[in-house]
Every structure is written in structure tokens, then in C-alpha cells.
Design an enzyme around this catalytic site. Structure first.
Site, PDB file in Angstrom:
ATOM      1  N   TYR A 115       4.010  32.861  33.305  1.00 41.80           N
ATOM      2  CA  TYR A 115       4.057  32.286  34.655  1.00 41.80           C
ATOM      3  C   TYR A 115       5.145  33.003  35.461  1.00 41.80           C
ATOM      4  CZ  TYR A 115       4.860  28.929  38.391  1.00 41.80           C
ATOM      5  OH  TYR A 115       5.036  28.337  39.623  1.00 41.80           O
ATOM      6  N   ASP A 156       5.135  26.428  26.412  1.00 36.55           N
ATOM      7  CA  ASP A 156       4.770  25.918  27.731  1.00 36.55           C
ATOM      8  C   ASP A 156       3.303  25.503  27.618  1.00 36.55           C
ATOM      9  OD1 ASP A 156       3.813  25.624  30.339  1.00 36.55           O
ATOM     10  OD2 ASP A 156       5.069  27.223  31.160  1.00 36.55           O
TER      11      ASP A 156
HETATM   12  C1  PLP Z   1       3.518  25.684  37.568  1.00 41.97           C
HETATM   13  C2  PLP Z   1       3.958  26.198  36.263  1.00 41.97           C
HETATM   14  C3  PLP Z   1       5.310  26.191  35.900  1.00 41.97           C
HETATM   15  C4  PLP Z   1       6.410  25.720  36.832  1.00 41.97           C
HETATM   16  O1  PLP Z   1       6.326  24.343  37.090  1.00 41.97           O
HETATM   17  P1  PLP Z   1       6.743  23.678  38.510  1.00 41.97           P
HETATM   18  O2  PLP Z   1       6.371  22.249  38.279  1.00 41.97           O
HETATM   19  O3  PLP Z   1       5.952  24.354  39.576  1.00 41.97           O
HETATM   20  O4  PLP Z   1       8.190  23.887  38.686  1.00 41.97           O
HETATM   21  C5  PLP Z   1       5.649  26.655  34.636  1.00 41.97           C
HETATM   22  N1  PLP Z   1       4.710  27.113  33.788  1.00 41.97           N
HETATM   23  C6  PLP Z   1       3.396  27.144  34.110  1.00 41.97           C
HETATM   24  C7  PLP Z   1       2.413  27.655  33.123  1.00 41.97           C
HETATM   25  C8  PLP Z   1       2.978  26.692  35.355  1.00 41.97           C
HETATM   26  O5  PLP Z   1       1.683  26.750  35.669  1.00 41.97           O
END
Ligand code: PLP
Length: 381
Positions: free
Chosen positions: A98, A170
Site C-alpha cells: 500500500y 496487513d
Molecule cells: C487504506 C489502507 C491502509 C491505510 O489505512 P487508512 O485507514 O487509510 O489510514 C493500509 N493498508 C491497506 C492495504 C490499505 O488499503
């Protein structure tokens, strides 16, 4: 308890003062004490809030973890994990990451002496050579954004643990409905709650879930010390969203499959990335560690023209052109200028992210309407 029951009930108990079945929005900054230091477990709302507590308990249950912490954004959650490291510590991260995570790592934490290596991880044996005695963390996203590569969580966790490093996943793209990294050997799960978990494109929030008591304590300390906590109203909205997470994810998966097949069969479409295809290079791993393939799809046009990709995106009517993903409504994005613009072009190209790439977050609308919309937009080029 099974997932659907947890989605509806976990963490939520009737309000002890009134019996309200839904957790109230405790819109307060402080709590009255009977005598100095004598209180009901709540002192100040940066430290604790009952609406946030309910949400944290719900998220812990959904990820099969003991401890969950919520943050004002996904990035604030990642920032908190990084602050548990020290100068000269090393992090190995997925190369197809990301954009915001990449930016935080390289432009903020490198300055504080933390070193990052970005490496492809689909080929796990290749991974081992990147570890040094300073490697503290393996940071992975799976499915990756936007190329939907799948990383074998169990396998890379074994490699990381053999080198004394911890593993963070993540899990934003899969959501806890499709994948539970803690059960596959990961030490910590991170979510951009903004996406599938909240699910209605009306909240920005992040979360961390772990079974590691010591790490949870450090993270909780940082949550309070730095203070990037979510507002009680937002916690309420996410608690509400979670009640239909299983129903929404099922619809995202069903529509995702229909759209992926539609695109793959269309003469103007080039390559389609979706882990549910039998020919996807990591399809077997996806089948092993996920309970479905999700609603994220990326594709290119056969002619690879950036101008035509832009015309296509401008022509969509049911899909909205917007950043983000995971909401009930279908979205279309252009990673090169939107979500991944913060990654330098050379880095993007090294990761195989072409400027003509189009990313879809397939919503839960009627799939026929979605296919018709894609069909008319493809006809416009
Ligand atoms: C959107 C996203 C983030 C960041 O999150 P926010 O809530 O926008 O701060 C991190 N990792 C992935 C895979 C995302 O899609």
C-alpha cells in the site's frame, strides 16, 4: 462461536445502566471519580472509552486474538507498530505494498534509523537471504494491493520466526471473514478498518490485533502516549458495520467472481488479476489460507493505453472513480495516480505496477448492473 454469530454479538453487551441493546456512543472526554484515583475503570477518554472497548473486543474476537487496539486511521495503527522498534532495527516488507505504508516507512521511519528492505515474497525460499541479526519485523500484505499477489502466511512466518523476527500481516484486503493471520502463525494483524470492516465508506480507522501480551502492552502504552485514538461516534459506526460483515463479504466475493469472469472474457481487456482464477500463480495458496477470493480485481486493457484506461474510468456510471475500497458501493481506481502515486515510478515498475492498471473494488450491487456498466465503459474506448 462461528463467524456470523461473533459479527453480530462479540464485544457487545447490553448497557449496564439502561439495558440499551446497542453500545451507547460515550461522547465524553473524562469520567467522574468518587475519590482521587477511585473510579470505575475509566479516567480519561484518550486512555479508555467504553464504545471503543466494545469495538476492540469485537475485533479481537473476529481475528481470534486476545488483544485489540483501535486507532484514528490505518496509518496511525502502522505508525504505532513502527514505534515499538529502535534505531538500526530492520524490517523486511512486501515490495507490492500500500502506497501510504511505503511512504510512512521510507519518508518517516528511515529518518529515525530504521532500515527497510522491500522484497517479493511469493517465492518463500528466496526470502531467507534477506534476514540479518537486526531484522525485527516481517511486514506483509496479502492479497497485495493492487496486484493481488498471495503470500503464504504460514510459510513466511516459519522463516521469520526461525530468524527471530516477528510477523505483521496487513489483513485489510481479506478482512477477518476471509483470512485470520494469527491462526496461520502471524504475531500481529493490522487493519485499515476504513475498508471492509467498517464497510460503508463513512469512517477512517485502524486496528491491531495480537495474542502477544508483551507487544500488546507496548502498543497500548503507545496508543495512550501518542494518542491517535478514534472518536466514539466512529467506533459506534464500525460496531454497526461489523454486524453485516459476513453478509457483505459473501456478496463481495460472489460479485467479484462474476466481474472477474466477465473481464477475462472481454476482447478489449488484457490481463486480469484475481486470486480466484485457477491460473493465478498463487491460487493454491489462496485456496489454502483464505475462505474466499474477495472483491478486489485489477486489470489492464489489451492495448495497454493509459489514455484509454482514463477514458474508461471517466465513462463508468455505477462504479465511482475514487480512492479507497471495501465499501458497499463499487469503486474504480487508478493506482498510478491515486493510491500508489506516493511510490516513485521506478519502484512501481519494479513491482510490476503498470501505469495503465485499473483497480476495482466490487461492491454489493446487482452484478448484472455492474457488468452492464463495465460493458458500456469498455465500448466507449
Ligand atoms: C487504506 C489502507 C491502509 C491505510 O489505512 P487508512 O485507514 O487509510 O489510514 C493500509 N493498508 C491497506 C492495504 C490499505 O488499503
Amino acid at each position: 462461536m462461528k463467524f456470523a454469530t461473533k459479527a453480530v454479538h462479540a464485544g457487545v453487551v447490553p448497557d449496564p445502566t439502561t439495558g440499551a441493546i446497542m453500545t451507547p456512543i460515550y461522547q465524553t472526554s473524562t469520567y467522574v471519580q468518587d475519590s482521587p484515583g477511585k473510579h470505575k475503570g475509566y479516567e480519561y477518554a484518550r486512555t479508555q472509552n467504553p464504545t471503543r472497548d466494545a469495538l476492540q473486543a469485537s475485533l479481537a474476537a473476529l481475528e481470534n486474538g486476545k488483544y485489540a487496539l483501535c486507532f484514528a486511521s490505518g496509518m496511525a495503527a502502522i505508525d504505532t507498530v513502527m514505534k515499538t522498534l529502535n534505531p538500526n532495527d530492520e524490517v523486511i516488507a512486501t515490495n507490492d505494498l500500500y502506497g501510504g505504508t511505503y511512504r510512512l516507512f521510507v519518508r518517516v521511519f528511515e529518518k529515525f534509523g530504521i532500515k527497510f528492505r522491500f522484497v517479493p515474497m511469493q517465492n518463500a525460499p528466496e526470502l531467507a537471504k534477506h534476514f540479518t541479526p537486526q531484522t525485527k519485523l516481517l511486514w506483509i500484505e496479502t492479497p497485495t494491493n493492487p496486484l493481488l499477489n498471495i503470500i503464504d502466511i504460514e510459510h513466511v512466518s516459519q522463516i521469520a520466526h526461525a530468524h527471530g523476527a516477528k510477523v505483521v500481516v496487513d489483513n485489510t484486503f481479506a478482512s477477518p471473514y476471509l483470512q485470520n493471520p494469527l491462526n496461520l502463525g502471524a504475531d500481529l494483524v493490522m487493519h485499515s478498518v476504513t475498508k471492509y470492516i467498517a464497510g460503508h465508506s463513512d469512517v477512517v480507522m485502524g486496528a491491531l490485533v495480537t495474542n502477544d501480551e508483551e507487544w500488546a502492552g507496548q502498543l497500548k502504552f503507545l496508543q495512550n502516549a501518542a494518542g491517535a485514538v478514534p472518536a466514539p461516534m466512529d467506533c459506534f459506526l464500525v460496531l454497526r458495520g461489523i454486524k453485516t460483515l459476513h453478509l457483505r463479504m459473501k456478496a463481495h466475493c460472489e460479485n467479484g467472481e462474476i466481474i472477474a469472469q466477465f473481464l477475462a472474457a472481454h476482447p478489449k481487456v488484457g490481463q486480469v488479476w484475481w486470486p480466484g482464477f485457477a491460473h493465478h500463480p498463487n491460487h493454491e495458496i489462496a485456496k489454502k489460507q483464505m475462505r474466499g477470493f474477495g472483491g478486489m480485481i485489477s486489470f489492464t486493457l489489451k492495448n495497454d493505453s493509459v489514455a484509454d484506461a482514463i477514458r474508461f474510468m471517466e465513462s463508468l456510471q455505477v462504479f465511482s472513480l475514487a480512492e479507497s475500497l471495501g465499501g458497499v458501493e463499487s469503486l474504480c481506481g487508478h493506482p498510478a495516480t491515486m493510491t500508489h502515486a506516493s511510490i516513485p515510478k521506478e519502484e512501481r515498475q519494479k513491482a510490476g505496477l503498470r501505469d495503465s492498471l485499473i483497480r476495482l473494488s466490487v461492491g454489493i450491487e446487482d452484478p448484472q448492473d455492474l457488468c452492464d456498466d463495465l460493458k458500456q465503459a469498455l465500448a466507449s474506448i
